[in-house]
Motif scaffolding. Structure first.
Motif, PDB file in Angstrom:
ATOM      1  N   ASN A  50     -13.268  12.551  -2.154  1.00  0.00           N
ATOM      2  CA  ASN A  50     -11.471  12.623  -3.118  1.00  0.00           C
ATOM      3  C   ASN A  50     -10.488  12.365  -4.141  1.00  0.00           C
ATOM      4  O   ASN A  50      -9.773  12.433  -4.130  1.00  0.00           O
ATOM      5  CB  ASN A  50     -10.506  13.484  -1.705  1.00  0.00           C
ATOM      6  CG  ASN A  50     -10.532  11.863  -1.178  1.00  0.00           C
ATOM      7  OD1 ASN A  50     -11.186  10.981  -1.356  1.00  0.00           O
ATOM      8  ND2 ASN A  50      -8.950  11.839  -0.385  1.00  0.00           N
ATOM      9  N   ILE A  51     -11.749  11.844  -4.596  1.00  0.00           N
ATOM     10  CA  ILE A  51     -10.890  10.726  -5.660  1.00  0.00           C
ATOM     11  C   ILE A  51     -11.364  11.879  -8.188  1.00  0.00           C
ATOM     12  O   ILE A  51     -12.965  11.449  -7.334  1.00  0.00           O
ATOM     13  CB  ILE A  51     -10.829   9.719  -6.043  1.00  0.00           C
ATOM     14  CG1 ILE A  51     -12.374   8.873  -5.987  1.00  0.00           C
ATOM     15  CG2 ILE A  51     -10.116   9.454  -5.341  1.00  0.00           C
ATOM     16  CD1 ILE A  51     -11.965   7.392  -5.832  1.00  0.00           C
ATOM     17  N   ILE A  63     -10.505   7.129 -12.749  1.00  0.00           N
ATOM     18  CA  ILE A  63     -12.270   6.346 -11.857  1.00  0.00           C
ATOM     19  C   ILE A  63     -13.459   6.774 -12.460  1.00  0.00           C
ATOM     20  O   ILE A  63     -13.574   8.099 -13.349  1.00  0.00           O
ATOM     21  CB  ILE A  63     -12.268   6.917 -10.290  1.00  0.00           C
ATOM     22  CG1 ILE A  63     -13.473   5.396  -9.933  1.00  0.00           C
ATOM     23  CG2 ILE A  63     -12.691   8.040  -9.852  1.00  0.00           C
ATOM     24  CD1 ILE A  63     -12.625   6.148  -8.703  1.00  0.00           C
ATOM     25  N   LYS A  64     -13.976   5.830 -13.639  1.00  0.00           N
ATOM     26  CA  LYS A  64     -15.369   5.919 -13.953  1.00  0.00           C
ATOM     27  C   LYS A  64     -17.046   5.831 -13.017  1.00  0.00           C
ATOM     28  O   LYS A  64     -16.721   5.158 -11.852  1.00  0.00           O
ATOM     29  CB  LYS A  64     -15.312   4.833 -15.434  1.00  0.00           C
ATOM     30  CG  LYS A  64     -14.440   6.207 -16.439  1.00  0.00           C
ATOM     31  CD  LYS A  64     -14.387   5.064 -17.854  1.00  0.00           C
ATOM     32  CE  LYS A  64     -13.283   5.735 -18.021  1.00  0.00           C
ATOM     33  NZ  LYS A  64     -12.732   4.658 -19.502  1.00  0.00           N
ATOM     34  N   MET A  81      -9.519   4.073  -2.482  1.00  0.00           N
ATOM     35  CA  MET A  81      -9.901   3.320  -4.065  1.00  0.00           C
ATOM     36  C   MET A  81      -8.193   4.242  -5.220  1.00  0.00           C
ATOM     37  O   MET A  81      -8.436   4.549  -5.200  1.00  0.00           O
ATOM     38  CB  MET A  81     -10.708   4.355  -4.421  1.00  0.00           C
ATOM     39  CG  MET A  81     -11.755   3.760  -3.799  1.00  0.00           C
ATOM     40  SD  MET A  81     -13.338   4.534  -4.789  1.00  0.00           S
ATOM     41  CE  MET A  81     -14.847   4.475  -3.731  1.00  0.00           C
ATOM     42  N   LYS A  82      -8.598   2.999  -6.130  1.00  0.00           N
ATOM     43  CA  LYS A  82      -7.148   2.726  -6.724  1.00  0.00           C
ATOM     44  C   LYS A  82      -5.899   3.815  -6.170  1.00  0.00           C
ATOM     45  O   LYS A  82      -5.307   4.446  -6.103  1.00  0.00           O
ATOM     46  CB  LYS A  82      -7.354   4.904  -7.847  1.00  0.00           C
ATOM     47  CG  LYS A  82      -9.188   4.156  -8.750  1.00  0.00           C
ATOM     48  CD  LYS A  82      -8.728   3.557 -10.325  1.00  0.00           C
ATOM     49  CE  LYS A  82      -9.645   2.868 -10.440  1.00  0.00           C
ATOM     50  NZ  LYS A  82      -9.086   2.363 -11.993  1.00  0.00           N
ATOM     51  N   GLY A  83      -5.903   3.059  -4.683  1.00  0.00           N
ATOM     52  CA  GLY A  83      -4.403   3.379  -3.865  1.00  0.00           C
ATOM     53  C   GLY A  83      -4.458   4.384  -3.097  1.00  0.00           C
ATOM     54  O   GLY A  83      -3.468   4.505  -1.897  1.00  0.00           O
ATOM     55  N   GLU A 126       1.016  -1.099   0.305  1.00  0.00           N
ATOM     56  CA  GLU A 126       0.457   0.565   0.034  1.00  0.00           C
ATOM     57  C   GLU A 126       1.006   1.364   0.062  1.00  0.00           C
ATOM     58  O   GLU A 126       0.668   2.241  -0.893  1.00  0.00           O
ATOM     59  CB  GLU A 126      -0.837  -0.073   1.007  1.00  0.00           C
ATOM     60  CG  GLU A 126      -1.446  -1.516   0.752  1.00  0.00           C
ATOM     61  CD  GLU A 126      -3.039  -0.619   1.703  1.00  0.00           C
ATOM     62  OE1 GLU A 126      -3.440   0.586   1.764  1.00  0.00           O
ATOM     63  OE2 GLU A 126      -4.317  -1.288   1.933  1.00  0.00           O
ATOM     64  N   MET A 127       1.791   1.450   0.611  1.00  0.00           N
ATOM     65  CA  MET A 127       2.718   2.375   0.728  1.00  0.00           C
ATOM     66  C   MET A 127       3.600   2.901  -0.799  1.00  0.00           C
ATOM     67  O   MET A 127       3.709   3.937  -0.900  1.00  0.00           O
ATOM     68  CB  MET A 127       3.723   2.215   1.523  1.00  0.00           C
ATOM     69  CG  MET A 127       3.639   2.018   3.539  1.00  0.00           C
ATOM     70  SD  MET A 127       5.223   2.740   4.103  1.00  0.00           S
ATOM     71  CE  MET A 127       5.400   1.102   4.499  1.00  0.00           C
ATOM     72  N   LEU A 128       4.204   1.835  -1.536  1.00  0.00           N
ATOM     73  CA  LEU A 128       3.956   1.525  -2.649  1.00  0.00           C
ATOM     74  C   LEU A 128       2.830   2.423  -3.840  1.00  0.00           C
ATOM     75  O   LEU A 128       2.982   3.013  -4.714  1.00  0.00           O
ATOM     76  CB  LEU A 128       4.875   0.653  -3.414  1.00  0.00           C
ATOM     77  CG  LEU A 128       6.156   0.062  -2.738  1.00  0.00           C
ATOM     78  CD1 LEU A 128       6.759  -1.218  -2.899  1.00  0.00           C
ATOM     79  CD2 LEU A 128       7.222   1.007  -2.277  1.00  0.00           C
ATOM     80  N   ASP A 129       2.047   1.829  -3.289  1.00  0.00           N
ATOM     81  CA  ASP A 129       0.625   2.106  -4.336  1.00  0.00           C
ATOM     82  C   ASP A 129       0.838   3.726  -4.621  1.00  0.00           C
ATOM     83  O   ASP A 129      -0.082   4.159  -5.054  1.00  0.00           O
ATOM     84  CB  ASP A 129      -0.707   1.215  -3.875  1.00  0.00           C
ATOM     85  CG  ASP A 129      -0.325  -0.169  -4.822  1.00  0.00           C
ATOM     86  OD1 ASP A 129       0.785   0.155  -5.755  1.00  0.00           O
ATOM     87  OD2 ASP A 129      -1.208  -1.458  -3.781  1.00  0.00           O
ATOM     88  N   MET A 130       0.392   3.918  -2.802  1.00  0.00           N
ATOM     89  CA  MET A 130       0.315   5.395  -2.786  1.00  0.00           C
ATOM     90  C   MET A 130       1.922   6.564  -3.230  1.00  0.00           C
ATOM     91  O   MET A 130       1.902   7.737  -2.574  1.00  0.00           O
ATOM     92  CB  MET A 130       0.368   6.262  -1.110  1.00  0.00           C
ATOM     93  CG  MET A 130      -1.554   5.017  -0.935  1.00  0.00           C
ATOM     94  SD  MET A 130      -0.710   5.560   1.047  1.00  0.00           S
ATOM     95  CE  MET A 130      -1.733   6.391   1.392  1.00  0.00           C
ATOM     96  N   GLY A 131       2.465   6.122  -3.886  1.00  0.00           N
ATOM     97  CA  GLY A 131       4.034   6.389  -4.239  1.00  0.00           C
ATOM     98  C   GLY A 131       4.594   7.407  -3.462  1.00  0.00           C
ATOM     99  O   GLY A 131       5.285   7.867  -3.327  1.00  0.00           O
ATOM    100  N   PHE A 132       4.827   6.258  -1.786  1.00  0.00           N
ATOM    101  CA  PHE A 132       6.171   6.711  -1.187  1.00  0.00           C
ATOM    102  C   PHE A 132       7.736   6.056  -1.369  1.00  0.00           C
ATOM    103  O   PHE A 132       8.540   5.353  -0.642  1.00  0.00           O
ATOM    104  CB  PHE A 132       5.106   5.898  -0.051  1.00  0.00           C
ATOM    105  CG  PHE A 132       4.703   7.127   1.279  1.00  0.00           C
ATOM    106  CD1 PHE A 132       4.671   8.447   0.884  1.00  0.00           C
ATOM    107  CD2 PHE A 132       3.419   6.684   1.501  1.00  0.00           C
ATOM    108  CE1 PHE A 132       3.547   9.016   1.144  1.00  0.00           C
ATOM    109  CE2 PHE A 132       2.177   7.526   2.065  1.00  0.00           C
ATOM    110  CZ  PHE A 132       2.725   8.353   1.844  1.00  0.00           C
TER     111      PHE A 132
END
Length: 527
Positions: free
Chosen positions: A452-453, A459-460, A510-512, A154-160
């Motif tokens: 907030n996404i 996202i659709k 959602m979507k990381g 999850e940390m990598l998904d969030m760009g960390f």
């Protein structure tokens, strides 16, 4: 299976484990704790809810010494998880002088700086805020002996990733590194190869499990009104004998006491009871002098009572195997049985995993209303009154009171008042979970939320509908108009589903991306 007493943990930590109500290690704890105590680097693959915090937390607190320096750091993807892990470590360190500190964005950095200056042994933080402290020189990691990456995927998904690598470089190369992740994408494996020393891997594999063919249902409840929801469910069911499962020994004691206070014939069963006490409780259950047995998984092993009509998971089991073992206590020898599970918003994903692995179709039910419970209770009261009137009970003392009262009041009112005195405890409305989202600019019967996404994470509307229905356990028909913009969206949901949607999405991604959900402002109302 090993017990906690088999691990080389100090008696102060063993006492804390006892106070927390844990009876035996989960599979991830059983495999990880001895290896971490040996000092090896470790990669653990396990889902949330399997007990991984204690898997690294127990040996981490064991290894902390009296040296006044940050000796361990735990990196987590979100501030919610940082707070949760910090709370768990504080419980483990209850009898040991270990100072822990969660550091995360959104909290005053001045407060964190003051706490760090006073001296901290263990820091639990989000990568961004930890890096901020390192740049300010308010946090030093050169004395760190243990680094834990919790929910690394999850940390990598969030760009960390860059932040994590920058933090790792500030620690000693002599440290022990632990990495926990639900999935093992290539990025995680590259990270482990680059920064870990010959890591050992512990993967908790999912066994093939099949649930028995009994009726299985779940009730969506809120944590604060969980007890009230349970009581309403019990009051609306015809229970011969029921087993109510809790996660910990403390949970068993607290729930047993609460049920007894409300007049239920209940008793508790867990590992702290002596054999004589256990035998006494079990005999009462077999004789049906108690109708509800409140128990932990360990205590309920081997219980073979044929006429258990209900199994209630007051706390959701931590894995599908435990779920199958629990619900197998009912429906014995061809009898009918029902398994009921209470689910809070953040536990919906866990329920979906249980459904998938155990190949179960678990039906959603609504917690009975006060009116529905009253209707059911009235039938019971009527039967009890008829039995008394037609029986040979001596009611002479009460007859005199009735004779005196009927000179001044109608018999109907006297009877109703007597019933009210006799049964008022069983119709107590308890605490209601009340949500008032106010005016949100939604259509009639709907609540409109800001999320907030938006298009920036691709996202659709069908994606949002799929995420919400799966996460919250509602029908797509409960979702109304969706408006998606670049960085945020608005979604309407049916008013009766809105509280659960709000609670479930607050603790999700959602979507990381961590979801921020709020009732929409009234000015957003369409003309």
């Amino acid at each position: 299976m090993a017990g906690f007493s088999d691990f080389a943990l100090h008696k102060t930590i063993q006492q804390a484990i006892h106070d927390m109500g844990f009876e035996e290690p989960s599979p991830i704890q059983e495999q990880c704790i001895p290896k971490i105590l040996e000092g090896v680097d470790l990669v653990g693959q396990a889902q949330t809810g399997t007990g991984k915090t204690a898997a690294f937390g127990l040996p981490l607190i064991e290894k902390v010494t009296g040296q006044n320096a940050v000796q361990a750091i735990v990196l987590t993807p979100t501030r919610e998880l940082a707070i949760q892990v910090s709370g768990e470590l504080m419980k483990i360190a209850k009898y040991k002088r270990v100072r822990t500190l969660p550091i995360y964005g959104g909290q005053s950095i001045g407060h964190q700086i003051r706490a760090l200056k006073q001296g901290v042994h263990v820091v639990i933080g989000t990568p961004g805020r930890v890096l901020d402290h390192l740049r300010r020189k308010t946090l030093r990691l050169d004395q760190v002996r243990m680094l834990v990456l919790d929910e690394a995927d999850e940390m990598l998904d969030m760009g960390f990733q860059e932040d994590i690598e920058s933090i790792i470089k500030e620690t000693s190369s002599e440290r022990q590194t632990l990495l926990f992740s639900a999935t093992m994408p290539q990025e995680i494996l590259r990270l482990s190869r680059k920064y870990m020393n010959a890591p050992e891997t512990v993967a908790i594999s999912r066994k093939e499990v099949t649930a028995p063919t009994i009726e299985q249902v779940y009730y969506k409840v809120f944590e604060r009104s969980k007890l009230e929801s349970l009581c309403r469910i019990l009051d609306s069911e015809e229970i011969d004998l029921g087993i109510v499962f809790c996660r910990t020994k403390r949970g068993v004691d607290e729930l047993t006491e609460a049920l007894q206070e409300r007049g239920y014939m209940a008793n508790g069963l867990h590992g702290d009871l002596s054999q004589a006490q256990r035998d006494k409780v079990m005999q009462s259950f077999r004789d049906a002098t108690i109708e509800l047995l409140v128990a932990t998984d360990v205590a309920a092993r081997g219980i073979d009572v044929g006429n258990v009509s209900h199994v209630v998971n007051y706390d959701i089991p931590q894995d599908p195997e435990s779920y199958v073992h629990r619900i197998g206590r009912t429906g014995r020898a061809g009898r009918k049985g029902i398994a009921m599970t209470l689910i809070t918003p953040r536990e919906m994903k866990q329920l979906r995993t249980i459904e998938k692995i155990s190949k179960s179709a678990i039906e959603s039910r609504t917690v009975p209303s006060i009116e529905e419970v009253m209707e059911r209770q009235q039938t019971i009261w009527r039967e009890q009154l008829i039995a008394l009137v037609e029986g040979d009970s001596d009611m002479t003392p009460f007859m005199e009171v009735v004779r005196q009262l009927k000179e001044e009041y109608p018999l109907e009112k006297i009877s109703a008042a007597a019933l009210s005195i006799a049964f008022s405890s069983s119709i107590s409305p308890g605490e209601e979970e009340v949500y008032d989202f106010g005016e949100t600019g939604a259509s009639n019967g709907m609540v409109r939320f800001f999320i907030n996404i938006g298009r920036s994470v691709e996202i659709k509307p069908p994606d949002l509908i799929k995420e919400i229905t799966e996460l919250v356990g509602i029908s797509g028909k409960s979702i109304g108009r969706i408006d998606i913009f670049e960085n945020f969206s608005f979604v309407e949901v049916a008013k009766e589903s809105a509280p659960f949607v709000y609670e479930a999405l607050r603790h999700s991604r959602m979507k990381g991306k961590r979801i921020n959900i709020e009732p929409a402002k009234p000015r957003a109302k369409r003309q």
